[in-house]
Design an enzyme around this catalytic site. Structure first.
Site, PDB file in Angstrom:
ATOM      1  CD  GLU A  73      -3.273   5.751   6.450  1.00  0.00           C
ATOM      2  OE1 GLU A  73      -3.147   5.784   5.216  1.00  0.00           O
ATOM      3  OE2 GLU A  73      -2.418   5.231   7.208  1.00  0.00           O
TER       4      GLU A  73
ATOM      5  CD  GLU B 176      -3.850  -2.375   7.075  1.00  0.00           C
ATOM      6  OE1 GLU B 176      -2.726  -2.608   6.619  1.00  0.00           O
ATOM      7  OE2 GLU B 176      -4.463  -1.325   6.829  1.00  0.00           O
TER       8      GLU B 176
ATOM      9  CG  ASN C  72      -1.715   1.234   1.410  1.00  0.00           C
ATOM     10  OD1 ASN C  72      -1.802   2.046   0.487  1.00  0.00           O
ATOM     11  ND2 ASN C  72      -2.313   1.398   2.584  1.00  0.00           N
TER      12      ASN C  72
ATOM     13  CE  LYS D 269      -0.226   3.351   4.688  1.00  0.00           C
ATOM     14  NZ  LYS D 269      -0.367   3.510   6.117  1.00  0.00           N
TER      15      LYS D 269
ATOM     16  CG  HIS E 270      -5.977   2.106   4.888  1.00  0.00           C
ATOM     17  ND1 HIS E 270      -5.616   3.075   5.794  1.00  0.00           N
ATOM     18  CD2 HIS E 270      -4.942   1.230   4.829  1.00  0.00           C
ATOM     19  CE1 HIS E 270      -4.397   2.792   6.254  1.00  0.00           C
ATOM     20  NE2 HIS E 270      -3.970   1.683   5.677  1.00  0.00           N
TER      21      HIS E 270
ATOM     22  CB  SER F  40       4.548  -1.831  12.157  1.00  0.00           C
ATOM     23  OG  SER F  40       4.176  -0.455  12.306  1.00  0.00           O
TER      24      SER F  40
ATOM     25  N   GLY G 268       1.955   2.239  10.751  1.00  0.00           N
ATOM     26  CA  GLY G 268       2.953   3.301  10.629  1.00  0.00           C
ATOM     27  C   GLY G 268       3.605   3.697  11.949  1.00  0.00           C
TER      28      GLY G 268
END
Ligand code: PGA
Length: 247
Positions: A96, A165, A9, A11, A94, A210, A171
């Site tokens: 985000e 996730e 991904n 991003k 996701h 991560s 991250g």
């Protein structure tokens, strides 16, 4: 036997010049790997990615799509457009998108169904925040996020990929232990099985948050962890390929 999937991904990262080097490294390194590899890239780079990866074993796709088929939806990109560029996968849900763009479980479920109807494979992301984990509501949150997707995709459940996730691991360099991740993956598989037991055994459930070359092997060794959704470490071909080799 579920073939492991290692999906990058990217991003909102990349440039034409940087992508060329990264894609070249991935393409060369992917030859002969047991795991399936894919990259989910920013939409403007799909033509570049298609040109670079066509004829290789690496699949590609995007990170979000419109819930609508076509029409007056300024700024949106449709499933058919992603198909036009040879995409196989599009990530939906996701964290985000959920937190910065207000996407809710219902919308994400409809996006997954839109993808399936267009012949794409949704990578449906779900996972709890740190506060939710600390409150002991991880299972409840994950089931709440998954159920609408299963309702929306119905008998086509075998066509999806799920990515667990935990938000607190994305991250941050903090990763779920293999046992913590496996426990949630097992829960997800059980939930899938309530819909269709035989299809549930074939659905790939990825771990994301991560995942790096140094922790990938033990995560990927767990019974229900069928691959990884890789953010930061997918931006360096050596790291991305090292994770794929661990699979
Ligand atoms: P990370 O991101 O690997 O950088 O934690 C994973 C993701 O957000 O999909």
């Amino acid at each position: 036997m579920r073939r492991k999937l290692i999906a990058g991904n990217w991003k909102m990262n990349g440039s034409l010049a940087g992508n060329a080097t990264l894609l070249d490294g991935i393409r060369v390194g992917a030859a002969g790997l047991k795991a399936e590899l894919a990259v989910c890239v920013p939409a403007p780079y799909l033509a570049q990615v298609q040109a670079a990866l066509s004829g290789s074993s690496v699949a590609w796709g995007a990170q979000d799509l419109s819930v609508h088929e076509s029409g007056a939806y300024t700024g949106e990109v449709s499933a058919a457009m992603f198909k036009d560029f040879g995409s196989r996968y599009v990530i939906v849900g996701h964290s985000e998108r959920r937190s910065y763009h207000g996407e809710n479980d219902e919308l994400i479920a409809q996006k997954a169904a839109r993808e399936l109807a267009s012949g794409l494979v949704p990578i449906v992301c779900l996972g709890e925040t740190l506060a939710e984990r600390e409150a002991g509501s991880t299972d409840k949150v994950v089931i709440r996020q998954l159920k609408p997707v299963l309702d929306a995709v119905g008998t086509q459940m075998a066509g999806i990929v799920v990515a667990y996730e935990p938000v607190w691991a994305i991250g941050t360099g903090k990763t779920a232990t293999p046992e913590m991740a496996q426990q949630v993956h097992e829960l997800i598989r059980g939930c899938l099985a309530q819909g269709d037991a035989s299809a549930a055994t074939g659905v790939r459930i990825l771990y994301g948050g991560s995942m790096k070359p140094d922790n990938a092997k033990e995560l990927l060794a767990m019974a229900d962890i069928d691959g990884g959704l890789i953010g930061g470490a997918s931006l360096k071909s050596a790291d991305f390929l090292a994770i794929a080799q661990a699979a």
